[in-house]
Design an enzyme around this catalytic site. Structure first.
Site, mmCIF file in Angstrom:
data_model
loop_
_atom_site.group_PDB
_atom_site.id
_atom_site.type_symbol
_atom_site.label_atom_id
_atom_site.label_comp_id
_atom_site.label_asym_id
_atom_site.label_seq_id
_atom_site.Cartn_x
_atom_site.Cartn_y
_atom_site.Cartn_z
ATOM 1 N N THR A 159 0.871 -1.187 0.000
ATOM 2 C CA THR A 159 0.000 0.000 0.000
ATOM 3 C C THR A 159 0.910 1.241 0.000
ATOM 4 O O THR A 159 1.360 1.659 -1.059
ATOM 5 C CB THR A 159 -0.972 0.005 1.206
ATOM 6 O OG1 THR A 159 -0.238 -0.126 2.412
ATOM 7 C CG2 THR A 159 -1.979 -1.127 1.077
ATOM 8 N N LYS A 185 4.108 -6.981 4.033
ATOM 9 C CA LYS A 185 3.850 -5.599 3.669
ATOM 10 C C LYS A 185 3.519 -4.843 4.951
ATOM 11 O O LYS A 185 3.127 -5.441 5.954
ATOM 12 C CB LYS A 185 2.712 -5.471 2.664
ATOM 13 C CG LYS A 185 1.339 -5.830 3.147
ATOM 14 C CD LYS A 185 0.589 -4.796 3.946
ATOM 15 C CE LYS A 185 0.540 -3.465 3.226
ATOM 16 N NZ LYS A 185 -0.259 -2.498 4.050
ATOM 17 N N THR A 196 1.267 -9.166 12.717
ATOM 18 C CA THR A 196 1.738 -7.963 12.050
ATOM 19 C C THR A 196 0.770 -7.590 10.971
ATOM 20 O O THR A 196 -0.284 -8.198 10.832
ATOM 21 C CB THR A 196 3.111 -8.150 11.418
ATOM 22 O OG1 THR A 196 3.549 -6.875 10.956
ATOM 23 C CG2 THR A 196 3.070 -9.121 10.259
ATOM 24 N N GLU A 279 6.357 4.484 7.107
ATOM 25 C CA GLU A 279 5.907 5.714 6.464
ATOM 26 C C GLU A 279 6.819 6.886 6.842
ATOM 27 O O GLU A 279 6.943 7.236 8.008
ATOM 28 C CB GLU A 279 4.450 5.992 6.832
ATOM 29 C CG GLU A 279 3.515 5.017 6.122
ATOM 30 C CD GLU A 279 2.057 5.128 6.530
ATOM 31 O OE1 GLU A 279 1.212 4.589 5.801
ATOM 32 O OE2 GLU A 279 1.771 5.738 7.563
ATOM 33 N N ASN A 401 0.063 10.638 5.813
ATOM 34 C CA ASN A 401 -1.156 10.293 6.542
ATOM 35 C C ASN A 401 -2.208 11.387 6.572
ATOM 36 O O ASN A 401 -3.374 11.120 6.812
ATOM 37 C CB ASN A 401 -0.809 9.829 7.950
ATOM 38 C CG ASN A 401 -0.242 8.432 7.915
ATOM 39 O OD1 ASN A 401 -0.917 7.508 7.478
ATOM 40 N ND2 ASN A 401 1.011 8.279 8.294
ATOM 41 N N THR A 406 -7.185 11.608 0.469
ATOM 42 C CA THR A 406 -7.635 12.811 -0.256
ATOM 43 C C THR A 406 -6.848 13.021 -1.541
ATOM 44 O O THR A 406 -5.912 12.297 -1.845
ATOM 45 C CB THR A 406 -7.525 14.047 0.648
ATOM 46 O OG1 THR A 406 -6.234 14.055 1.244
ATOM 47 C CG2 THR A 406 -8.591 13.994 1.709
#
Lengths: 406, 406
Positions: A159, A185, A196, A279, A401, A406
């Protein structure tokens, strides 16, 4: 009991590397971007199957369905079908229908009972997953299956991951080779606790079900459960392992340690991949807590440090602000003695025996320019220890995030 | 017991507004920037004093010394001396010497016993605080004392705060006026638990010590202890209150509720100021959890949501990603029933009775453009509720904390 001598060697590959496994990764149109979003992992014979799932009380439909199937099949599976781009979580009865439908459609194409197919999903929570898109794509997925397609499967489960994670190992037990492969992932919403995000493991060893369940639980606790990106535990976390016995080697008491060590090596490689690809991450941080009253308190303190936004931003900025490490240790709810505590960044002692060595800060600041950072905190309260891995917190995490949907 | 009728009115001012109090804020050269960093709050007569302190096990020297002084003076104080720019935490024996020295030097100038002076510090942890600088500056601070200098004191306790926080209220009890004033600082390392960063309150009511201790504890629990910026509990948190009786009004059973309500109004104003001025904050988020099995579980879930980086970044980006709220509620370790849970953003229901209303997301996205955001999560497991206040997580938070010392 004697332990069989063994040798380990990392090898190229992933989930399709062990004998008797094939994989595929294709685009089913679930992701608006058109990127790969459907992965298949298929064993050419029934495999012994075990899994660990999220402890989140809001469990996604695929988690509930995979649990049902493992119980109904008594730990036997032929395949795993998984999609990215939609978590199929908080989707009510309709979500269960879709998860069951994914498994049934895959089973039809393979020619096995539906309960021998495990299901996993990852992506946005609360959005409906289109069963039609998956049904339409599955025959294409079956056609694409190959022993050289593990990397495609690793791609199709991503993702926000900046890169795919896969690993494989060959362990020679008493002169005969067993392979273990895996892919995982995960990039955000990562503090797996009892499982996880998504992790898939395959092996061509034959492993009796109770042994497979035990080794998976032990290994996951030291690897996937010892990492955190942002302290968030997902609704969809799971790690699944299929053992199909195609190598002709059965894992017994004598070879258990060899197999466990090999599995842990694969899982740690994948887990650290998740952290490195966290991230917005720019650094891998290894946090070791010593001097704890118990192993569980050591883990609690290490996780508290690993999840502290002040620690993570300080490391991001290369600021050896060790006072924040002491402040977190002091509020972590574990035994802590300030007069005997210590903080070490790299090999540089910044606090010891109740007094600061802040004059060492410039040297520590230089060390923090590295990509791999070691931080050690001694709680001064016992002799237990624990290690946890995390990443830094960057403005890029916020950007990813704040803009996820959006 | 009858309750005295009363009226409340917010008034301009802060800690020096109640009768018999003066304050000062000056530069002592502790901050490299030369900005104000030393504040004094002095009562013209001995005041009844109570305080709540951090629960962090790494307690700073000023926290330890203020505890000692409150015990030695049996809850009597003439003054509070406080500095910003250096927390005097993790500084060992030398830190205790400096904290005691600050109090003693202030007491000498006032002409009172050293134990009647309370001490507080805020700023970087692990750096030595210069007693010489404070001793040199104190006579200038005494000369600057004034009933109109509350704002200067509020300025002098700031660190990363974007604006000063002060509030004052007049409560008329049986026709006689009592004033309560306060100031607070705090922007990062804010999840106070049993106290907060620094909060100073004054009142010209006479309040017996056990009553003052009780009302402070109750009010702090609903205000300063119900906010979080980043889930971090500092080594230096404290809230202190001085009640000097200069109004001639004594708080008794009949007037307790009036006084408590007035004090809570002041403290909530200050606490919300801390959240609005949280590091990098652009929005104030009010999180209400209902349907909890107990008040404590409601608070736990609300705090988990308030500290979730995924929730905070989503609000920052105006993304009504309600699935993250469900995911956090599900992992918060409290009773949670997905089939009966609900999520409301503003007045827009996005999840209810186990199914999503994602078609409402655009309307919720529009609502999230506001500066003040209300989020409600029902756990579907009981009838208890709690409210917690937090702010969003922005790239600016990362910038501030990555560069705090560099």
């Amino acid at each position: 009991m004697t332990t069989t001598s063994h040798t380990l060697a990392m090898i190229a590959g992933g989930v399709a590397t062990p004998a008797g496994f094939r994989a595929a990764g294709i685009s089913a149109g679930i992701k608006a971007s058109g990127k790969p979003d459907l992965a298949l992992i298929v064993s050419d014979r029934p495999a012994t199957a075990a899994a660990v799932f999220t402890t989140n009380k809001a469990q996604a439909a695929p988690v509930l369905v995979s649990r049902e199937h493992l119980a109904a099949s008594q730990g036997t599976a032929r395949a795993i079908v998984t999609n990215s781009g939609c978590a199929n979580a908080c989707t009510g009865e309709d979500g269960l229908r879709v998860a069951r439908g994914m498994a049934a459609a895959t089973a039809d194409l393979i020619g096995c009972p539906a309960e021998q197919v495990l299901v996993a999903s990852t992506g946005v929570i609360g959005v409906s997953l289109s069963l039609d898109k998956i049904r339409t794509a599955l025959p294409r997925g079956m056609a694409a299956l190959g022993a050289d397609q593990g990397a495609a499967a690793a791609q199709a489960i991503m993702t926000t991951d900046p890169f795919p994670k896969e690993a494989a190992i060959c362990v020679s037990i008493g002169g005969r080779d067993v392979r273990i492969g895996g892919t995982a992932k995960g990039s955000g919403m990562i503090e797996p606790m009892m499982a996880t995000m998504l992790g898939f493991l395959t092996t061509d060893a034959a492993v009796p079900l109770p042994v497979l369940q035990r080794v998976l639980r032990e290994v996951v606790d030291n690897t996937f459960n010892a990492i955190t990106v942002d302290g968030e535990c997902s609704t969809n976390d799971c790690v699944m392992i299929l053992a199909n016995g195609a190598s002709g080697v059965t894992i017994d008491d004598a070879s258990y340690q060899a197999f466990a060590q090999a599995l842990e090596t694969v899982c740690l490689r994948l887990a650290l991949g998740i952290v490195r690809g966290g991230e917005g991450a720019t650094k891998l941080i290894t946090i070791t807590v010593t001097g704890a009253a118990s192993g569980s308190e050591a883990r609690t303190a290490a996780k508290a440090i690993a999840n502290s936004p002040l620690v993570k931003t300080a490391v991001h900025g290369g600021d050896p602000n060790w006072g924040r490490l002491i402040a977190v240790a002091g509020r972590a709810g574990v035994a802590f003695d300030l007069s005997r505590a210590a903080v070490t960044i790299g090999s540089i002692e910044l606090f010891k025996d109740g007094r600061p060595f802040d004059e060492q800060a410039p040297e520590a600041a230089k060390y923090l320019k590295n990509d791999d950072i070691n931080i050690a905190v001694d709680l001064g309260s016992g002799s237990a220890s624990a290690t946890v891995w995390t990443c830094d917190l960057s403005a890029e995490y916020v950007r990813i995030n704040a803009e996820y949907r959006t």
